[in-house]
Design a protein around this motif. Structure first.
Motif, mmCIF file in Angstrom:
data_model
loop_
_atom_site.group_PDB
_atom_site.id
_atom_site.type_symbol
_atom_site.label_atom_id
_atom_site.label_comp_id
_atom_site.label_asym_id
_atom_site.label_seq_id
_atom_site.Cartn_x
_atom_site.Cartn_y
_atom_site.Cartn_z
ATOM 1 N N GLU A 1 32.061 -2.764 14.151
ATOM 2 C CA GLU A 1 31.777 -3.062 12.741
ATOM 3 C C GLU A 1 31.671 -4.564 12.503
ATOM 4 O O GLU A 1 30.833 -5.017 11.715
ATOM 5 C CB GLU A 1 32.851 -2.445 11.848
ATOM 6 C CG GLU A 1 32.780 -0.929 11.823
ATOM 7 C CD GLU A 1 34.018 -0.266 11.237
ATOM 8 O OE1 GLU A 1 34.933 -0.981 10.759
ATOM 9 O OE2 GLU A 1 34.074 0.976 11.271
ATOM 10 N N ALA B 1 33.723 1.218 6.579
ATOM 11 C CA ALA B 1 34.857 0.390 6.979
ATOM 12 C C ALA B 1 35.732 0.114 5.764
ATOM 13 O O ALA B 1 35.231 -0.160 4.692
ATOM 14 C CB ALA B 1 34.370 -0.912 7.578
ATOM 15 N N SER C 1 25.932 -0.036 14.664
ATOM 16 C CA SER C 1 26.193 1.298 14.118
ATOM 17 C C SER C 1 26.643 2.255 15.221
ATOM 18 O O SER C 1 26.278 2.100 16.391
ATOM 19 C CB SER C 1 24.956 1.844 13.404
ATOM 20 O OG SER C 1 23.900 1.997 14.317
#
Length: 168
Positions: free
Chosen positions: A90, A1, A95
């Protein structure tokens, strides 16, 4: 991210594009000695500058905001729902394995479905008003108080149903 706090402008682009704009011209049908020239007004196509703000948004990831400097100062925003869903996963620490524009897998598919079901006008409006106050505009606060505000409308909305097969 990627990190970006409350988001950031990544790139500013300028392009001349065709648009319908207000123009004036001398009215040729009005003639007469000693008379003042009369003007006519109307919409005409012209190539004008459009400004692209390429953004990194904490909720939407990559996005862009397009506007021009001619009244009524339209704004177009381009957002990707898959990217929005990725940012939401996120935020909760789930995941996933991404495809270019979708998901290959997700550790919590039911949670991903609930996230996708939340995507609607609310997150789009939040994006718009978050960036509206950060990107330059010809409208000042007194203009907003006088009623010059934007109404949002979806011009294009695409829906994708991504299917992944184990044995195609």
């Amino acid at each position: 991210a990627q990190q970006g706090g409350d988001g950031r402008v990544v790139l500013l682009g300028i392009a001349q594009e065709k648009a319908s704009v207000w123009r004036s011209w001398r009215d040729k049908s009005y003639r007469g000695p000693g008379k003042r020239p009369q003007m006519a007004w109307g919409r005409q196509a012209a190539f004008i500058n459009h400004f692209y703000f390429y953004l990194w948004d904490p909720d939407w990831g990559p996005a862009f905001w397009k506007t021009n400097a001619y009244a009524p100062f339209p704004i177009w925003i381009y957002l990707n729902g898959h990217e929005w869903a990725k940012r939401q996963l996120e935020k909760v620490g789930t995941s996933y394995q991404a495809l270019d524009n979708g998901f290959r897998s997700c550790a919590a598919p039911a949670a991903l479905q609930r996230i996708c079901n939340r995507l609607g006008s609310g997150p789009v409006k939040n994006f718009f008003w978050r960036w509206f106050h950060r990107i330059p505009s010809p409208f000042q606060p007194q203009d907003h108080r006088a009623g010059y505000v934007y109404s949002l409308a979806f011009r294009q909305f695409e829906v994708s149903d991504t299917r992944v097969f184990d044995r195609p």
